[in-house]
Design a protein around this motif. Structure first.
Motif, PDB file in Angstrom:
ATOM      1  N   SER A  62      39.407 -64.222  80.718  1.00 13.87           N
ATOM      2  CA  SER A  62      38.273 -64.742  79.957  1.00 13.87           C
ATOM      3  C   SER A  62      38.513 -64.557  78.464  1.00 13.87           C
ATOM      4  O   SER A  62      38.187 -65.452  77.668  1.00 13.87           O
ATOM      5  CB  SER A  62      36.981 -64.070  80.401  1.00 13.87           C
ATOM      6  N   ALA A  63      39.116 -63.428  78.082  1.00 15.77           N
ATOM      7  CA  ALA A  63      39.399 -63.232  76.662  1.00 15.77           C
ATOM      8  C   ALA A  63      40.364 -64.301  76.163  1.00 15.77           C
ATOM      9  O   ALA A  63      40.185 -64.871  75.084  1.00 15.77           O
ATOM     10  CB  ALA A  63      39.993 -61.851  76.445  1.00 15.77           C
ATOM     11  N   THR A  64      41.376 -64.613  76.991  1.00 18.69           N
ATOM     12  CA  THR A  64      42.336 -65.650  76.611  1.00 18.69           C
ATOM     13  C   THR A  64      41.634 -66.980  76.401  1.00 18.69           C
ATOM     14  O   THR A  64      41.823 -67.657  75.397  1.00 18.69           O
ATOM     15  CB  THR A  64      43.371 -65.838  77.730  1.00 18.69           C
ATOM     16  N   MET A  65      40.793 -67.326  77.375  1.00 16.48           N
ATOM     17  CA  MET A  65      40.156 -68.640  77.311  1.00 16.48           C
ATOM     18  C   MET A  65      39.282 -68.745  76.084  1.00 16.48           C
ATOM     19  O   MET A  65      39.284 -69.762  75.388  1.00 16.48           O
ATOM     20  CB  MET A  65      39.308 -68.834  78.563  1.00 16.48           C
ATOM     21  N   VAL A  66      38.514 -67.678  75.819  1.00 13.41           N
ATOM     22  CA  VAL A  66      37.594 -67.729  74.694  1.00 13.41           C
ATOM     23  C   VAL A  66      38.380 -67.896  73.400  1.00 13.41           C
ATOM     24  O   VAL A  66      38.043 -68.727  72.550  1.00 13.41           O
ATOM     25  CB  VAL A  66      36.729 -66.456  74.662  1.00 13.41           C
ATOM     26  N   SER A  67      39.482 -67.149  73.267  1.00 14.92           N
ATOM     27  CA  SER A  67      40.198 -67.249  71.994  1.00 14.92           C
ATOM     28  C   SER A  67      40.868 -68.595  71.840  1.00 14.92           C
ATOM     29  O   SER A  67      40.963 -69.114  70.741  1.00 14.92           O
ATOM     30  CB  SER A  67      41.246 -66.155  71.855  1.00 14.92           C
ATOM     31  N   TYR A  68      41.352 -69.151  72.942  1.00 13.62           N
ATOM     32  CA  TYR A  68      42.109 -70.389  72.785  1.00 13.62           C
ATOM     33  C   TYR A  68      41.230 -71.622  72.754  1.00 13.62           C
ATOM     34  O   TYR A  68      41.656 -72.667  72.309  1.00 13.62           O
ATOM     35  CB  TYR A  68      43.163 -70.495  73.891  1.00 13.62           C
ATOM     36  N   GLU A  69      40.003 -71.468  73.226  1.00 14.30           N
ATOM     37  CA  GLU A  69      39.125 -72.622  73.204  1.00 14.30           C
ATOM     38  C   GLU A  69      38.811 -73.041  71.767  1.00 14.30           C
ATOM     39  O   GLU A  69      38.606 -74.219  71.478  1.00 14.30           O
ATOM     40  CB  GLU A  69      37.834 -72.320  73.946  1.00 14.30           C
ATOM     41  N   ILE A  70      38.788 -72.064  70.863  1.00 18.12           N
ATOM     42  CA  ILE A  70      38.515 -72.390  69.466  1.00 18.12           C
ATOM     43  C   ILE A  70      39.628 -73.274  68.920  1.00 18.12           C
ATOM     44  O   ILE A  70      39.368 -74.291  68.262  1.00 18.12           O
ATOM     45  CB  ILE A  70      38.379 -71.095  68.653  1.00 18.12           C
ATOM     46  N   GLY A  71      40.855 -72.890  69.232  1.00 17.50           N
ATOM     47  CA  GLY A  71      41.987 -73.705  68.791  1.00 17.50           C
ATOM     48  C   GLY A  71      41.899 -75.111  69.354  1.00 17.50           C
ATOM     49  O   GLY A  71      42.087 -76.098  68.639  1.00 17.50           O
ATOM     50  N   ILE A  72      41.539 -75.201  70.623  1.00 15.03           N
ATOM     51  CA  ILE A  72      41.429 -76.517  71.262  1.00 15.03           C
ATOM     52  C   ILE A  72      40.387 -77.357  70.557  1.00 15.03           C
ATOM     53  O   ILE A  72      40.625 -78.496  70.166  1.00 15.03           O
ATOM     54  CB  ILE A  72      41.030 -76.373  72.744  1.00 15.03           C
ATOM     55  N   SER A  73      39.205 -76.760  70.346  1.00 16.79           N
ATOM     56  CA  SER A  73      38.127 -77.599  69.817  1.00 16.79           C
ATOM     57  C   SER A  73      38.447 -78.069  68.410  1.00 16.79           C
ATOM     58  O   SER A  73      38.163 -79.217  68.076  1.00 16.79           O
ATOM     59  CB  SER A  73      36.783 -76.867  69.855  1.00 16.79           C
ATOM     60  N   LEU A  74      39.055 -77.203  67.599  1.00 18.29           N
ATOM     61  CA  LEU A  74      39.369 -77.643  66.244  1.00 18.29           C
ATOM     62  C   LEU A  74      40.416 -78.754  66.260  1.00 18.29           C
ATOM     63  O   LEU A  74      40.333 -79.705  65.480  1.00 18.29           O
ATOM     64  CB  LEU A  74      39.857 -76.468  65.404  1.00 18.29           C
ATOM     65  N   ALA A  75      41.389 -78.626  67.177  1.00 16.37           N
ATOM     66  CA  ALA A  75      42.397 -79.682  67.262  1.00 16.37           C
ATOM     67  C   ALA A  75      41.764 -80.987  67.699  1.00 16.37           C
ATOM     68  O   ALA A  75      42.124 -82.065  67.227  1.00 16.37           O
ATOM     69  CB  ALA A  75      43.498 -79.276  68.235  1.00 16.37           C
TER      70      ALA A  75
END
Ligand code: SF4
Ligand code: SF4
Lengths: 187, 353
Positions: free
Chosen positions: B170-183
């Motif tokens: 869950s920590a991974t997903m939360v941190s990487y979702e930000i990168g996804i959304s900005l991209a």
């Protein structure tokens, strides 16, 4: 003595991480393509029951009790192998015998029973080393699985490669590494 | 279509919807299960091994090991279905579905072919028609839901190792979702809309106008984050045999385990579909201006399969990250990169490009 580990200097291209990843992927893809166009028998893996490796000389597998040209057993039941065996898996029962052709009328010894417990044998070859008569050899058989413990007790006739045919006559198997289990004679 | 609809006493729109749902979801599930085999054989070839090639139908027909799927399915089906005594029973049962359903649902918005007009009615080749107001936000939101499957599976099994795996995932997903959304926001800006049809139309049929060429940095970030999002190597922190026994699925067995595994592969399919749609022109066929419907579907499926293969390929090329490296990468590299990408494209748009 300490060893100075040389640190690998990464170029800026390596530091991006992307370029090395692409290089790595090229390598793995090369392997993939090569294997894709190689038929299964030509790959590194030996597909065991269908393909078998050549067994190197000096391999230590199942034992063999050697014979003279006349077919008589070479073993003189001296018990050296039984003594040498670190796994204590050889058990011999000696008997006297005399035969005009072989022993010139003298009384000699030979094994009445000679059994090796292949469940305990570690295939170390010490028996082969110990034998003064070169009567016991280790050959290249390695497929020694069986369905019960009793069939792993190899008796004298098994070790001498002698098996009974369907009509009950004994024959000597010459094939040193059989592909099918061939234990047909009881202990 | 009309005949089928009247046969089922429904309107053509409903019948078309049902047909689409069945085709899309069964195709994705089938692909996902086939991909478990592709993964095993592919990894074997990459590592100079053989892989599962022995399973045979009726003991004879080997079909390059494809029967392994069937054998695995049967095996899972007949295994004992254990629930740990101290587990939270309800959630333990629910978790595989919580993992599986979002993985499939994300696919609903993806157009897998060109819309076509037949008999005055426009048929869209995506389960949710374009212009529904959710657009590409929907798969991202659903993808965020997928973490619940992992987390609930981990938490409900009442196992220290499982919960560690779940927390890490869950920590991974939360941190990487930000990168996804900005991209993805950068794409929405360039495409002037967030509906998949807008995104695809903005990319056109020439490969150099696809977003992968126009926004390579954004693609890099999105692609990397997709690995974290789908919990695949090199970011598969939900699992880890050497560290936390098996991870979030330690206590799972039989069909529940296979559902969790299938969820991972469905997620992979959805992720590849997203990559193909957002960065590789969706169903657009390179250099063909108005492709036929079949050609566009084939083009999309090919892209999808290619990216699904890339997921497998990368998995067997790269070693795993350490957990702190992963967090470092997520927050200190991916986030600034996607931010820079966003700002750069915003600036370019303000300059009238
Ligand atoms: S090979 Fe070693 S263990 Fe086996 S019978 Fe001979 S001495 Fe004993
Ligand atoms: S096999 Fe060799 S060592 Fe063993 S009893 Fe016979 S002669 Fe002696």
């Amino acid at each position: 003595m300490g060893v100075i580990v040389k640190k690998v200097e990464l170029t800026w291209l390596d530091r991006t991480y992307v370029w090395p990843v692409l290089q790595g992927m090229a390598i793995t893809f090369g392997h993939f393509i090569r294997n894709l166009f190689t038929t299964t028998p030509n790959r590194y893996t030996v597909q065991y029951p269908e393909m078998k490796r050549e067994i190197p000389d000096g391999y230590r597998g199942l034992h063999e009790l050697k014979r003279f040209e006349g077919g008589e057993i070479k073993c003189v039941a001296c018990f050296m192998c039984q003594e040498a065996c670190p796994a204590r898996c050889i058990s011999i029962e000696a008997e006297e015998f005399s035969d005009l052709n072989i022993t010139q009328g003298f009384q000699e010894k030979r094994p009445a029973k000679f059994s090796i417990d292949m469940l305990r044998c570690i295939c170390c070859g010490m028996c082969e080393e110990a034998c003064p008569k070169d009567a016991i050899w280790l050959r290249k058989d390695y497929e020694l699985a069986a369905y019960d413990r009793l069939s792993m007790q190899y008796g004298k006739w098994d070790l001498m490669n002698t098996y009974s045919d369907a009509d009950g006559k004994a024959h000597i198997n010459q094939d040193p590494t059989p592909s099918v289990p061939r234990r047909t004679i009881a202990l | 279509m009309d005949k089928l609809a009247s046969l089922l006493h429904t309107s053509p729109a409903t019948a078309w919807m049902v047909v689409k749902v069945i085709i899309v979801f069964s195709a994705v599930m089938l692909l996902a299960s086939v991909w478990t085999w592709v993964e095993r054989r592919g990894s074997a070839m990459i590592q100079d091994r053989i892989g599962p090639n022995r399973a045979a139908l009726f003991g004879k027909i080997r079909i390059i090991g494809l029967a392994q799927l069937l054998a695995d399915g049967i095996k899972f089906f007949f295994k004992e279905d254990l629930v740990p005594a101290e587990a939270n029973k309800g959630l333990f049962w629910l978790a595989p579905f919580l993992a599986f359903v979002p993985a499939l649902m994300g696919f609903a918005i993806i157009p897998f072919g060109r819309s076509f007009v037949s008999g005055g009615v426009t048929y869209h080749l995506s389960v949710l028609d374009p212009g529904n107001g959710m657009g590409m936000l929907y798969p991202l939101a659903i993808g965020g839901m997928a973490v619940y499957g992992v987390l609930v599976a981990a938490w409900s099994s009442n196992n220290k190792w499982s919960i560690l795996g779940g927390m890490r995932a869950s920590a991974t997903m939360v941190s990487y979702e930000i990168g996804i959304s900005l991209a993805v926001i950068a794409i929405f800006m360039s495409a002037n809309g967030y509906d998949p049809s807008d995104v695809i139309k903005a990319q056109g049929h020439t490969p150099w106008t696809w977003f992968v060429v126009r926004q390579p940095l954004g693609f890099l970030v999105f692609f990397t984050c997709m690995f974290a999002e789908t919990n695949r190597l090199p970011f598969d922190f939900a699992e880890g045999e050497s560290e936390i026994v098996a991870g979030f699925n330690t206590e799972y067995g039989s069909m529940k385990f296979s559902l969790l595994a299938l969820a991972e592969y469905s997620h992979l399919m959805t992720a590849s579909a997203l990559i193909a749609t957002l960065y590789f022109g969706g169903w657009q066929v390179p250099f063909v201006k108005d492709p036929t419907v079949m050609l566009s579907v084939a083009s999309f499926v090919l892209k999808l399969l290619f990216f699904a293969w890339v997921f497998v390929w990368v998995r067997w090329t790269l070693p795993r990250f350490r957990y702190d490296q992963l967090m470092h990468l997520g927050w200190k590299v991916m986030l600034p990169l996607s931010m820079a990408n966003l700002v750069f494209h915003a600036w370019r748009m303000s300059q009238g490009h």
